[in-house]
Design an enzyme around this catalytic site. Structure first.
Site, PDB file in Angstrom:
ATOM      1  N   HIS A   1      10.573   2.758 -12.099  1.00 34.19           N
ATOM      2  CA  HIS A   1      10.520   1.611 -12.997  1.00 34.19           C
ATOM      3  C   HIS A   1       9.233   0.855 -12.704  1.00 34.19           C
ATOM      4  O   HIS A   1       9.037   0.350 -11.592  1.00 34.19           O
ATOM      5  CB  HIS A   1      11.727   0.692 -12.770  1.00 34.19           C
ATOM      6  CG  HIS A   1      11.669  -0.540 -13.595  1.00 34.19           C
ATOM      7  ND1 HIS A   1      11.373  -1.772 -13.060  1.00 34.19           N
ATOM      8  CD2 HIS A   1      11.842  -0.739 -14.915  1.00 34.19           C
ATOM      9  CE1 HIS A   1      11.375  -2.680 -14.022  1.00 34.19           C
ATOM     10  NE2 HIS A   1      11.652  -2.081 -15.158  1.00 34.19           N
TER      11      HIS A   1
ATOM     12  N   ASP B   1       0.872  -1.182   0.000  1.00 31.78           N
ATOM     13  CA  ASP B   1       0.000   0.000   0.000  1.00 31.78           C
ATOM     14  C   ASP B   1       0.906   1.229   0.000  1.00 31.78           C
ATOM     15  O   ASP B   1       1.894   1.255  -0.699  1.00 31.78           O
ATOM     16  CB  ASP B   1      -0.951  -0.045   1.203  1.00 31.78           C
ATOM     17  CG  ASP B   1      -2.168   0.870   1.042  1.00 31.78           C
ATOM     18  OD1 ASP B   1      -2.413   1.374  -0.064  1.00 31.78           O
ATOM     19  OD2 ASP B   1      -2.881   1.091   2.042  1.00 31.78           O
TER      20      ASP B   1
END
Length: 185
Positions: A121, A46
């Site tokens: 990324h 999260d």
């Protein structure tokens, strides 16, 4: 610790289950003044490093965040956030890179935020993690999000929120946000 002041978190590694295994596995949630976080490595499901309200003079640097929601600002309360810097961060396969998120009916102010030298990324897998929930976002590298994708206009209005183009939005004033040297692949 409530409203904490003048502390440092450094050289910490956190590994928590991903979103599919356990919801709400936040890495570091910050609420306080004059806080320095550096050289941490967090993998979770999260909010990875999240600045919440009230907060002022926060520096997060030289760290890596993985698989969670990246580095961001957002709170469950009304906003009172000022002077936050995220710099020299690697966001590896996070759903979001650097983001600010508020939802209706929140009010307040979020000001003077700098995201600098962030390398993001995101793989196709990060995007797919969000697909099972049709109301959720597939992810993004940079974003300012002022609506709760799961709240309709009727619910937002009942909570005292407003709508823009049919979409409920928060009433948080966001001022002076800078993105410098953000790289995404």
């Amino acid at each position: 610790c409530g409203i904490c002041e003048d502390y440092t978190i450094r050289h910490v590694t956190i590994r928590a289950p991903n979103f599919e295994l356990a919801r709400n596995t936040d890495g570091i949630d910050i609420a306080g003044n004059r806080i320095h976080i550096h050289d941490v490595d967090i993998a979770n499901g999260d909010d990875t490093i999240q600045v919440k309200s009230p907060s002022r003079d926060i520096l997060v640097e030289n760290s890596t965040v993985r698989t969670g929601n990246g580095v961001g600002i957002g709170t469950a309360t009304n906003a009172s956030i000022d002077n936050v810097i995220f710099r020299n961060i690697v966001a590896d396969d996070t759903t979001f890179g650097c983001h600010i998120k508020f939802e209706p009916p929140q009010t307040g102010i979020c000001s003077n935020v700098l995201f600098e030298n962030i390398s993001i990324h995101q793989t196709v897998e990060a995007w797919r993690r969000r697909l099972p929930d049709p109301d959720d976002h597939p992810g993004y590298a940079i974003g300012i999000h002022q609506s709760d994708q799961g709240v309709d206009d009727k619910t937002a209005t009942a909570k005292g929120g407003a709508a823009l183009n049919g979409r409920p939005i928060s009433q948080v004033k966001i001022v002076n946000v800078t993105y410098r040297r953000i790289r995404s692949q």
